[in-house]
Write a protein that holds these residues in place. Structure first.
Motif, PDB file in Angstrom:
ATOM      1  N   PHE A 134       0.828  -1.205   0.000  1.00  0.00           N
ATOM      2  CA  PHE A 134       0.000   0.000   0.000  1.00  0.00           C
ATOM      3  C   PHE A 134       0.863   1.256   0.000  1.00  0.00           C
ATOM      4  O   PHE A 134       0.494   2.273  -0.602  1.00  0.00           O
ATOM      5  CB  PHE A 134      -0.958  -0.001   1.193  1.00  0.00           C
ATOM      6  CG  PHE A 134      -2.225  -0.764   0.935  1.00  0.00           C
ATOM      7  CD1 PHE A 134      -3.125  -0.334  -0.036  1.00  0.00           C
ATOM      8  CD2 PHE A 134      -2.507  -1.921   1.634  1.00  0.00           C
ATOM      9  CE1 PHE A 134      -4.287  -1.050  -0.287  1.00  0.00           C
ATOM     10  CE2 PHE A 134      -3.662  -2.639   1.390  1.00  0.00           C
ATOM     11  CZ  PHE A 134      -4.563  -2.209   0.428  1.00  0.00           C
ATOM     12  N   ALA A 135       2.022   1.193   0.657  1.00  0.00           N
ATOM     13  CA  ALA A 135       2.943   2.332   0.601  1.00  0.00           C
ATOM     14  C   ALA A 135       3.441   2.534  -0.828  1.00  0.00           C
ATOM     15  O   ALA A 135       3.550   3.663  -1.314  1.00  0.00           O
ATOM     16  CB  ALA A 135       4.117   2.106   1.549  1.00  0.00           C
ATOM     17  N   LEU A 275       9.524   6.862  -1.837  1.00  0.00           N
ATOM     18  CA  LEU A 275       8.576   6.070  -1.064  1.00  0.00           C
ATOM     19  C   LEU A 275       8.520   4.632  -1.579  1.00  0.00           C
ATOM     20  O   LEU A 275       8.409   3.677  -0.797  1.00  0.00           O
ATOM     21  CB  LEU A 275       7.184   6.712  -1.128  1.00  0.00           C
ATOM     22  CG  LEU A 275       6.095   6.084  -0.256  1.00  0.00           C
ATOM     23  CD1 LEU A 275       6.528   6.027   1.198  1.00  0.00           C
ATOM     24  CD2 LEU A 275       4.793   6.871  -0.391  1.00  0.00           C
ATOM     25  N   ILE A 276       8.612   4.462  -2.896  1.00  0.00           N
ATOM     26  CA  ILE A 276       8.621   3.115  -3.476  1.00  0.00           C
ATOM     27  C   ILE A 276       9.821   2.314  -2.973  1.00  0.00           C
ATOM     28  O   ILE A 276       9.702   1.162  -2.552  1.00  0.00           O
ATOM     29  CB  ILE A 276       8.649   3.196  -5.013  1.00  0.00           C
ATOM     30  CG1 ILE A 276       7.309   3.731  -5.536  1.00  0.00           C
ATOM     31  CG2 ILE A 276       8.928   1.827  -5.633  1.00  0.00           C
ATOM     32  CD1 ILE A 276       7.316   4.075  -7.002  1.00  0.00           C
ATOM     33  N   ILE A 277      10.998   2.950  -3.007  1.00  0.00           N
ATOM     34  CA  ILE A 277      12.211   2.269  -2.541  1.00  0.00           C
ATOM     35  C   ILE A 277      12.097   1.935  -1.058  1.00  0.00           C
ATOM     36  O   ILE A 277      12.427   0.828  -0.616  1.00  0.00           O
ATOM     37  CB  ILE A 277      13.451   3.145  -2.804  1.00  0.00           C
ATOM     38  CG1 ILE A 277      13.658   3.331  -4.315  1.00  0.00           C
ATOM     39  CG2 ILE A 277      14.692   2.519  -2.169  1.00  0.00           C
ATOM     40  CD1 ILE A 277      14.745   4.314  -4.666  1.00  0.00           C
ATOM     41  N   GLY A 278      11.595   2.885  -0.280  1.00  0.00           N
ATOM     42  CA  GLY A 278      11.433   2.654   1.151  1.00  0.00           C
ATOM     43  C   GLY A 278      10.490   1.501   1.449  1.00  0.00           C
ATOM     44  O   GLY A 278      10.738   0.693   2.355  1.00  0.00           O
ATOM     45  N   ALA A 279       9.408   1.412   0.679  1.00  0.00           N
ATOM     46  CA  ALA A 279       8.440   0.325   0.882  1.00  0.00           C
ATOM     47  C   ALA A 279       9.085  -1.023   0.612  1.00  0.00           C
ATOM     48  O   ALA A 279       8.894  -1.989   1.357  1.00  0.00           O
ATOM     49  CB  ALA A 279       7.222   0.539  -0.028  1.00  0.00           C
ATOM     50  N   GLY A 280       9.862  -1.108  -0.453  1.00  0.00           N
ATOM     51  CA  GLY A 280      10.521  -2.367  -0.782  1.00  0.00           C
ATOM     52  C   GLY A 280      11.518  -2.789   0.283  1.00  0.00           C
ATOM     53  O   GLY A 280      11.567  -3.958   0.676  1.00  0.00           O
ATOM     54  N   LEU A 281      12.313  -1.835   0.772  1.00  0.00           N
ATOM     55  CA  LEU A 281      13.294  -2.149   1.813  1.00  0.00           C
ATOM     56  C   LEU A 281      12.603  -2.560   3.108  1.00  0.00           C
ATOM     57  O   LEU A 281      13.069  -3.458   3.821  1.00  0.00           O
ATOM     58  CB  LEU A 281      14.201  -0.935   2.057  1.00  0.00           C
ATOM     59  CG  LEU A 281      15.136  -0.556   0.910  1.00  0.00           C
ATOM     60  CD1 LEU A 281      15.892   0.722   1.237  1.00  0.00           C
ATOM     61  CD2 LEU A 281      16.101  -1.688   0.616  1.00  0.00           C
ATOM     62  N   TYR A 282      11.483  -1.933   3.414  1.00  0.00           N
ATOM     63  CA  TYR A 282      10.736  -2.274   4.632  1.00  0.00           C
ATOM     64  C   TYR A 282      10.233  -3.711   4.583  1.00  0.00           C
ATOM     65  O   TYR A 282      10.357  -4.472   5.551  1.00  0.00           O
ATOM     66  CB  TYR A 282       9.567  -1.316   4.816  1.00  0.00           C
ATOM     67  CG  TYR A 282       8.602  -1.739   5.894  1.00  0.00           C
ATOM     68  CD1 TYR A 282       8.950  -1.612   7.245  1.00  0.00           C
ATOM     69  CD2 TYR A 282       7.366  -2.287   5.569  1.00  0.00           C
ATOM     70  CE1 TYR A 282       8.079  -2.028   8.242  1.00  0.00           C
ATOM     71  CE2 TYR A 282       6.495  -2.699   6.556  1.00  0.00           C
ATOM     72  CZ  TYR A 282       6.855  -2.563   7.899  1.00  0.00           C
ATOM     73  OH  TYR A 282       5.986  -2.985   8.878  1.00  0.00           O
ATOM     74  N   VAL A 283       9.668  -4.102   3.452  1.00  0.00           N
ATOM     75  CA  VAL A 283       9.146  -5.456   3.329  1.00  0.00           C
ATOM     76  C   VAL A 283      10.283  -6.471   3.410  1.00  0.00           C
ATOM     77  O   VAL A 283      10.152  -7.515   4.058  1.00  0.00           O
ATOM     78  CB  VAL A 283       8.363  -5.625   2.006  1.00  0.00           C
ATOM     79  CG1 VAL A 283       7.989  -7.080   1.774  1.00  0.00           C
ATOM     80  CG2 VAL A 283       7.097  -4.778   2.045  1.00  0.00           C
TER      81      VAL A 283
END
Length: 288
Positions: A134-135, A275-283
């Motif tokens: 969703f992010a 935000l896309i990069i951050g979402a991927g790293l978070y997952v």
């Protein structure tokens, strides 16, 4: 088959997925470059025909005779038809829409992957996966800032591609979980694509310049590489956890647009990319 819930397996799967996504961006960008000169049939045919060297490169010579040997014939056929549908939809999309817009709409797909992976694959969807996806989708909205005035009938092409893309990831993961070799899956995909696209190209053939021949060869090579990378990624990790990494294709589309079409991203676009990069790293961190 490798069970991927290890740090090294996760990292390898993520890297393969990101590489495949970036290559898909180049693939769609090259398709847009020649979309006004060549027919949809020719472009799709080139993707499949000139991907054969990649299949040969990826397959040991001792396995060539058994490339089509499978215990999942039905799923291989279904999976082989899906990229063909995506290719036709996206070629039509980039012909009529800006590359970044078409790519962003395509990325409704990861949301559908998360929604479908539990009923179709029996994979548990973690809260972190939902948050990451969703992010990423929020980032897509930031990049496009869609409004009612921007809606066009042409948007139906990438919307259709998004639906096909979700099933593409699901069936790729299903075949990987069943122990199918990546090279076998690619062989079935190319064979089905060539069987359908060859007559389509023949009936819609347009003259091809020397430059466009080179671009069409590049289409096939990039398509083959992206396919083999994504097949191997889904053999290593669940579909719902890899979904956010596929947003890297948007980054690739932006970069291609800057280099080839001179479309410079604005501040909102860069915010969305971050935000896309951050979402991927978070997952990756939460599921690793």
């Amino acid at each position: 088959m490798t069970t991927p819930d290890t740090t090294s397996g996760w990292v390898k799967a993520a890297v393969l997925m990101i590489a495949a996504a970036m290559i898909f961006a180049v693939l769609d960008g090259l398709s847009k470059v020649i979309a006004n000169d060549q027919s949809v049939g020719q472009i799709v045919w080139a993707r499949y025909t000139f991907a054969i060297p990649v299949l040969i490169w990826a397959s040991p010579g001792t396995e060539w005779r058994t490339l089509f040997r499978t215990r999942e014939r039905k799923n291989q056929i279904i999976r082989g038809l899906i990229p063909l549908s995506i290719s036709i939809s996206m070629v039509l999309a980039v012909r009529h829409l800006p590359l970044a817009d078409a790519t962003v709409i395509l990325y409704m797909g990861p949301l559908l992957v998360v929604a479908l992976s539990q009923p179709l694959l029996g994979e548990k969807v973690r809260l972190s996966a939902w948050i990451g996806v969703f992010a990423g989708f929020l980032a897509v909205l930031i990049v496009t800032r869609p409004g009612v005035s921007d809606i066009s009938l042409y948007a139906l092409f990438p919307i259709a591609a998004a639906l096909f893309y979700a099933f593409f990831q699901i069936f790729t993961r299903k075949l990987g979980a069943a122990g199918e070799r990546p090279e076998t899956t690619l062989a079935w995909t190319l064979a089905i694509g060539m069987a359908i696209s060859t007559p389509l190209a023949a009936f819609t053939w347009e003259p091809i310049s020397s430059l466009n021949w080179l671009i069409m060869i590049a289409l096939g090579l990039t398509f083959g590489l992206a396919q083999i990378f994504i097949i191997r990624a889904f053999a290593l990790a669940p579909a719902n956890r890899l979904a956010p990494f596929s947003y890297a294709q948007i980054i690739g589309a932006v970069l291609f647009g800057v280099v080839v079409f001179g479309a410079l991203p604005d501040l909102w676009t860069w915010l969305g990319i971050a935000l896309i990069i951050g979402a991927g790293l978070y997952v990756m961190k939460s599921c690793g």
